[in-house]
Design a protein around this motif. Sequence first.
Motif, PDB file in Angstrom:
ATOM      1  N   GLY A  95      50.276 -57.242 -31.318  1.00  0.00           N
ATOM      2  CA  GLY A  95      50.458 -56.361 -30.141  1.00  0.00           C
ATOM      3  C   GLY A  95      49.610 -57.023 -29.012  1.00  0.00           C
ATOM      4  O   GLY A  95      48.770 -58.089 -29.241  1.00  0.00           O
ATOM      5  N   ALA A  96      49.907 -56.597 -27.812  1.00  0.00           N
ATOM      6  CA  ALA A  96      49.185 -56.989 -26.679  1.00  0.00           C
ATOM      7  C   ALA A  96      47.670 -56.959 -27.046  1.00  0.00           C
ATOM      8  O   ALA A  96      46.886 -57.711 -26.075  1.00  0.00           O
ATOM      9  CB  ALA A  96      49.520 -56.444 -25.449  1.00  0.00           C
ATOM     10  N   ALA A  97      47.260 -55.914 -27.337  1.00  0.00           N
ATOM     11  CA  ALA A  97      45.565 -55.664 -27.519  1.00  0.00           C
ATOM     12  C   ALA A  97      44.922 -56.750 -28.112  1.00  0.00           C
ATOM     13  O   ALA A  97      43.726 -57.107 -27.614  1.00  0.00           O
ATOM     14  CB  ALA A  97      45.413 -54.133 -28.182  1.00  0.00           C
ATOM     15  N   LEU A  98      45.514 -57.350 -29.016  1.00  0.00           N
ATOM     16  CA  LEU A  98      45.030 -58.535 -29.768  1.00  0.00           C
ATOM     17  C   LEU A  98      44.609 -59.541 -28.952  1.00  0.00           C
ATOM     18  O   LEU A  98      43.583 -60.195 -28.746  1.00  0.00           O
ATOM     19  CB  LEU A  98      45.711 -58.959 -31.046  1.00  0.00           C
ATOM     20  N   PHE A  99      45.567 -60.152 -28.147  1.00  0.00           N
ATOM     21  CA  PHE A  99      45.700 -60.966 -27.119  1.00  0.00           C
ATOM     22  C   PHE A  99      44.530 -60.814 -26.056  1.00  0.00           C
ATOM     23  O   PHE A  99      43.855 -61.728 -25.581  1.00  0.00           O
ATOM     24  CB  PHE A  99      46.973 -61.552 -26.471  1.00  0.00           C
TER      25      PHE A  99
END
Length: 231
Positions: free
Chosen positions: A159-163
């Motif tokens: 997901g975007a939170a990891l990046f």
Amino acid sequence: MASTASEIIAFMVSISGWVLVSSTLPTDYWKVSTIDGTVITTATYWANLWKTCVTDSTGVSNCKDFPSMLALDGYIQACRGLMIAAVSLGFFASIFALIGMKCTKVGGSDKAKAKIACLAGIVFILSGLCSMTGCSLYANKITTEFFDPLFVEQKYELGAALFIGWAGASLCIIGGVIFCFSISDNSKAPRMGYTYNGATSVMSSRTKYHGREADLKTSNPSKQFDKNAYV
């Protein structure tokens, strides 16, 4: 001047990274998966560190919070602890950085402020490492399940939170390294050298003055003695 500029750049980079790391905790999309129909996406499954949700094609979301912290998977508990530690360390590091920077009026002498700035850099690096480890641990679990042919449950993607967490961790580490190198710039600053000649009393200064007068009289004899003075 260059050291002050580097400290300001390090502070801005580190604070930006800490804000990004902090924003990952309430972000929804830590992992995401979709079920596609013939024309449109029928459902989107996503989860974060606190809950798991599903959103249908009409935009209605149904979420379920994790029931118990003790019943969670080990990697989720570890990620929670690492991300909370990263946010806490970044908060204290920002306070240390404000005290240790040269452009502030608190912190004591330049030597003490340099040590505090170096401490802030070390704490920022630890914050970045905690965030990097937490995001990497979560991503490793997702990729392991995704490429496991024996895993038959719902498979997710990153997901975007990891990046966002990886980017924030990188900025914290970069800013912390700059803070640590700023102490070496302070140690290389030129210092004025002074020579100690010992304490000089009033009597010794007078003695030196009268001694100089006697030398002048000896070197320059008075003209009142003519050649018949010794006759």
